[in-house]
Design an enzyme around this catalytic site. Structure first.
Site, mmCIF file in Angstrom:
data_model
loop_
_atom_site.group_PDB
_atom_site.id
_atom_site.type_symbol
_atom_site.label_atom_id
_atom_site.label_comp_id
_atom_site.label_asym_id
_atom_site.label_seq_id
_atom_site.Cartn_x
_atom_site.Cartn_y
_atom_site.Cartn_z
ATOM 1 C CD GLU A 211 1.939 -68.641 -3.731
ATOM 2 O OE1 GLU A 211 1.122 -69.569 -3.799
ATOM 3 O OE2 GLU A 211 2.197 -67.898 -4.706
ATOM 4 C CD GLU B 154 7.528 -72.153 -8.530
ATOM 5 O OE1 GLU B 154 6.813 -72.097 -9.536
ATOM 6 O OE2 GLU B 154 7.059 -72.193 -7.372
ATOM 7 C CB SER C 222 6.017 -63.994 -13.994
ATOM 8 O OG SER C 222 5.521 -63.465 -12.779
ATOM 9 C CG ASN D 20 0.510 -73.945 -7.762
ATOM 10 O OD1 ASN D 20 -0.521 -74.359 -7.222
ATOM 11 N ND2 ASN D 20 1.391 -73.180 -7.127
ATOM 12 C CE LYS E 149 0.371 -69.454 -7.587
ATOM 13 N NZ LYS E 149 1.298 -68.404 -7.215
ATOM 14 N N GLY F 4 4.074 -64.618 -9.359
ATOM 15 C CA GLY F 4 2.856 -63.805 -9.320
ATOM 16 C C GLY F 4 3.106 -62.316 -9.449
HETATM 17 C C1 PEP Z 1 3.740 -70.579 -8.844
HETATM 18 O O1 PEP Z 1 2.941 -70.247 -8.002
HETATM 19 O O2 PEP Z 1 4.305 -71.676 -8.742
HETATM 20 C C2 PEP Z 1 4.011 -69.666 -9.949
HETATM 21 C C3 PEP Z 1 5.043 -69.887 -10.701
HETATM 22 O O3 PEP Z 1 3.138 -68.603 -10.106
HETATM 23 P P1 PEP Z 1 3.119 -67.539 -11.326
HETATM 24 O O4 PEP Z 1 3.280 -68.313 -12.600
HETATM 25 O O5 PEP Z 1 1.792 -66.886 -11.210
HETATM 26 O O6 PEP Z 1 4.264 -66.611 -11.088
#
Ligand code: PEP
Length: 250
Positions: free
Chosen positions: A96, A166, A212, A9, A11, A172
């Site tokens: 988000e 998630e 993460s 992703n 973003k 993040g």
């Molecule tokens: C995400 O935005 O779906 C995500 C898992 O971000 P990150 O890996 O940066 O935590």
């Protein structure tokens, strides 16, 4: 046997030129691996990335879509537009979007119904905040999101949905759920799906972990019984890191 899937992703990162550079880096590193690999660039980079992905097994996904197939919805993008841009996947209900764009379960449900009808493969994101976890509300929140997304959707159709657990506190932040914490919620989701879709169908459904994920922690997470790969944010913006995570899913 569920085939692992790792999706990136991106973003709100990467102009079209930068996106091309990134996907050109990823493509050779993941070629021939027995993992379903998907990249989800911003809308403005879909066409450019699609061109690079021609003759590649990497799938193209979008990060969001509208719940209607067309109409007076200024600034929105429809499922048909995504299909025409070469997308096979779409992320829905990312935390988000829930947090910053006011998306709730009923909106996610409408988008999910539309994506399924359009034959786009939806990746529905669910997860609790730290406050909800600390209040002992993981099951209520996560299964509420899964049930809310599926409301009114036939079991025979719902089996095509991909899920991404998630935990919001892990996105993040650099803080990853431990493999045990993640597995506990993934098993909970699969159990819930079994009640709605039947055990055999639920056993086929893939549930990705996101939050993460890095090359250092991916293998342990992906080794869990109910974790079928990952949805990757930050680390998906680096070809080498993303490819290392994909390899951890083998
Ligand atoms: C995400 O935005 O779906 C995500 C898992 O971000 P990150 O890996 O940066 O935590």
């Amino acid at each position: 046997m569920r085939r692992p899937i790792v999706a990136g992703n991106w973003k709100m990162h990467k102009t079209a030129a930068e996106a091309v550079e990134l996907v050109e880096g990823i493509k050779p590193l993941v070629a021939g691996l027995d993992v379903e690999v998907v990249v989800c660039p911003p809308f403005t980079s879909l066409q450019a990335v699609r061109a690079i992905l021609a003759n590649s097994a990497i799938g193209l996904g979008a990060q969001n879509m509208h719940w209607e197939r067309q109409g007076a919805f200024t600034g929105e993008i429809s499922s048909d537009m995504l299909l025409a841009a070469g997308c096979s996947y779409v992320l829905l209900g990312h935390s988000e979007r829930r947090q910053f764009c006011g998306e709730d379960d009923s909106l996610v449900n409408r988008k999910l119904a539309c994506a399924l009808q359009a034959d786009l493969c939806p990746i529905v994101c669910v997860g609790e905040t730290l406050q909800e976890r600390e209040a002992g509300r993981i099951e209520e929140v996560v299964l509420g999101q899964v049930g809310g997304a599926l409301s009114g959707i036939e079991a025979s159709t719902a089996r095509a949905v991909l899920w991404a657990y998630e935990p919001v506190w892990a996105i993040g932040t650099g803080v990853t759920a431990t493999a045990e914490q993640a597995e506990e919620v993934h098993a909970m989701i699969r159990h819930f799906l079994a009640e709605h879709l039947g055990k055999a169908a639920a056993d086929e459904v893939r549930i990705q972990y996101g939050g993460s994920v890095k090359p250092e922690n991916a293998a342990e997470l992906f080794a869990q019984d109910n974790i079928d790969g990952g949805l990757i944010g930050g680390a998906a913006l680096d070809a080498g890191q993303f490819a290392a995570i994909v390899k951890a899913a083998l």
